[in-house]
Design an enzyme around this catalytic site. Structure first.
Site, PDB file in Angstrom:
ATOM      1  N   ASP A  94       0.860  -1.177   0.000  1.00 55.51           N
ATOM      2  CA  ASP A  94       0.000   0.000   0.000  1.00 55.51           C
ATOM      3  C   ASP A  94       0.897   1.228   0.000  1.00 55.51           C
ATOM      4  O   ASP A  94       1.951   1.245   0.638  1.00 55.51           O
ATOM      5  CB  ASP A  94      -0.923   0.034   1.228  1.00 55.51           C
ATOM      6  N   HIS A 134      -5.466   4.697   6.563  1.00 51.40           N
ATOM      7  CA  HIS A 134      -4.805   5.546   5.565  1.00 51.40           C
ATOM      8  C   HIS A 134      -3.327   5.742   5.883  1.00 51.40           C
ATOM      9  O   HIS A 134      -2.734   6.748   5.491  1.00 51.40           O
ATOM     10  CB  HIS A 134      -5.503   6.908   5.416  1.00 51.40           C
ATOM     11  N   ASP A 184      -2.811  -0.317   6.288  1.00 56.46           N
ATOM     12  CA  ASP A 184      -3.682  -0.670   5.156  1.00 56.46           C
ATOM     13  C   ASP A 184      -3.204  -1.944   4.457  1.00 56.46           C
ATOM     14  O   ASP A 184      -4.011  -2.755   3.982  1.00 56.46           O
ATOM     15  CB  ASP A 184      -3.740   0.484   4.160  1.00 56.46           C
TER      16      ASP A 184
END
Length: 566
Positions: A21, A165, A170
């Site tokens: 991510d 976030h 994530d």
């Protein structure tokens, strides 16, 4: 339709996934813009390692991104830049399947960063959990409108980590989402990585049912032909593994509309096993020319090349034709390029460019404006005899034969004169025309030199300590074979030569061979590691060709690029 047991690839339980991510500045994908990378390496449900770092994006982080991620400009000022992070991440992910939620976003940034900072993007297999969720989850599973967001999927599927976030959190949440989705696809027969990659595209049941059309094909290099209801050839292609490549057409991995249409029409697939890739590529060219399949866009006419020739008359001029003949210059890939080369050569040599036919004796024509400008000797008006015109013709024939390149020197002198007079636009046009001419001369000499050899045998390493052989006669592939590791190579060579196709040379520089086939063979012969086993005559290119002009060509190409950018 599930694969047979012997067709299964890597079981999902043995596949190493790197779930990644990224957090970014919100700018489009580019060399910079990544602010954080988080990744988790897993195999068989077990976490093998984690990777996490902030990244200095070389730009301020916008307030809305700070509010979303909590990553501020001050936090990343002391962080390493992406060019220092990439080697470590690429090593961490090497040999693994890359996984991301909305993978196009993350992979786009990583690929752009590699390209921008001089790293080779390894092109790993990619699994997108967003696409997988859309394929797997039904309306009952996800009643909310935006349920395919990572946060919604994490809640729905019981992920142990809540997305925040931030990259590592994530990525951990995506690991749990991936495992939950894999459990669901396992119940419908998706057990291997290959089946998972095939399952992701949106494929109709009719397409999936046709996958059995590839079952009879060997896992060997070769050529495949899709045939329609009337046994007509719809499409021709090559593959290093015939069965695997053809099966991909029935998985939706090719999203082109015309290919989907072709697959819908196909009734069967024929395969032609080949000794190695060169034989497959040559057979593809020949089959395309023979069948002209409706769904292939390239190479339907292998004799589509254009040639520049001297006309047969008292005062010859240059003409662009489709049919090669002795003394022709080419081949050129398009009529426009051939015309540019012809005009450049005519101007350099001093040949006339008008199309009227001028008698050798007592011409009574009217001089054109080129004669008034001193660019033509006006043989049409009797101002130039056949004997006086002959040196211009000789400049052309010497260049084509490779015995002289005075015409090229004259063309370059004209470019330099225009530049010295500060006529820069005209000089640039003349330079670009000379580049087209030089490339045509160079390619023509190289192809003609190969086509002139009655027989040449070459060998290329197969990557497993064996050899791939090609018997080439007058620029055409006459026979192909292999000697695997441990097999004596020379008896194989002798057998290939004895069984090779008889090739009778035709007219023209390429002895009747198709320009595209000769070019394909030439590229194979000039690859690193290829060796010449024997040749009936020496393989030699003209000493007075365009090869020595390569430094000038490189400078001219650089100048053209800079002008286009400017």
């Amino acid at each position: 339709m599930q694969l047979a047991f012997d067709e299964l690839g890597t079981p999902l339980r043995d596949t190493t996934f790197v779930v990644v991510d990224l957090e970014t500045t919100g700018a489009p994908p580019g060399p910079d813009g990544i602010t954080e990378i988080g990744a988790v390496k897993v195999r068989g449900g077990e976490v093998l390692g984690e990777f996490a770092t902030l990244v200095d994006p070389r730009a301020p982080i916008p307030p809305q991104i700070v509010a979303l991620t909590g990553i501020t400009t001050a936090m990343v000022q002391a962080a390493p830049r992406i060019e220092r992070v990439l080697p470590a991440f690429l090593e961490f992910a090497a040999g693994s399947v890359l996984v991301a939620h909305n993978a196009g976003f993350d992979v786009g940034f990583l690929r752009a960063a590699c390209q921008g900072h001089g790293y080779t993007w390894p092109r790993p297999p990619v699994v997108c959990t967003l696409k997988l969720a859309r394929r797997v989850l039904s309306g009952q599973d996800s009643p909310r409108k935006q349920s395919h967001r990572l946060s919604a999927l994490a809640e729905l599927l019981g992920a142990r980590t809540k997305p925040t976030h931030r990259a590592l959190d994530d990525a951990r949440a995506t690991v749990d989402v991936l495992h939950a989705l894999l459990e669901r696809v396992g119940s419908i027969g998706v057990q291997s990585l290959e089946e998972l990659l095939d399952y992701l595209p949106d494929v109709t049941p009719a397409q999936r049912r046709k996958r059995g059309m590839a079952a009879h094909l060997p896992e060997r290099p070769g050529v495949y032909l899709f045939r329609g209801p009337g046994d007509e050839v719809l499409y021709v292609g090559t593959a290093s593994n015939l069965r695997r490549r053809v099966r991909q057409y029935f998985t939706g991995s090719d999203s082109r509309g015309r290919i989907r249409e072709m697959v819908g029409l196909a009734e069967r697939v024929d395969g032609i096993e080949c000794a190695h890739a060169l034989e497959a590529q040559v057979r593809e060219l020949r089959l395309l020319a023979a069948h002209r399949p409706a769904y292939n866009r390239r190479s339907k006419n292998p004799r589509k090349a254009w040639w520049v020739v001297l006309t047969d008359e008292a005062f010859p001029r240059l003409s662009v034709v489709r049919q090669e003949r002795d003394g022709a210059l080419g081949p050129f890939g398009s009529q426009a390029r051939a015309k540019i080369a012809a005009d450049a050569l005519a101007g350099a040599a001093g040949l006339r460019t008008c199309t009227q036919r001028i008698p050798a004796r007592d011409p009574r024509g009217t001089p054109c404006v080129l004669a008034e400008l001193g660019k033509c000797g006006a043989p049409c008006a009797g101002r130039q005899s056949v004997r006086e015109y002959e040196p211009a013709v000789r400049l052309v024939t010497d260049l084509v034969a490779g015995t002289g390149n005075d015409a090229l020197h004259a063309a370059r002198a004209h470019v330099d004169a225009l530049a010295d007079a500060e006529h820069f636009e005209q000089a640039a046009r003349r330079r670009d025309a000379l580049v087209t001419l030089l490339r045509g001369v160079d390619r023509g000499h190289r192809l003609a030199a190969l086509a002139a050899i009655p027989e040449l045998v070459a060998a290329a390493p197969d990557g497993a300590r064996g050899w791939e052989f090609a018997v080439i006669r007058h620029g055409r592939l006459a026979s192909a074979g292999v000697a695997r590791r441990g097999v004596p190579p020379m008896p194989v060579v002798d057998a290939l030569v004895a069984s090779a196709e008889t090739v009778l040379p035709g007219p023209g520089p390429l002895r009747g061979a198709a320009a595209e086939e000769v070019g394909l063979i030439l590229r194979w012969l000039t690859r690193p590691g290829v060796r010449l086993v024997r040749a009936a005559t020496p393989w030699a290119e003209p000493a007075h060709g365009a090869g020595k002009w390569q430094p000038w060509l490189d400078r001219a190409a650089t100048a053209t690029t800079l002008e286009n950018v400017g």
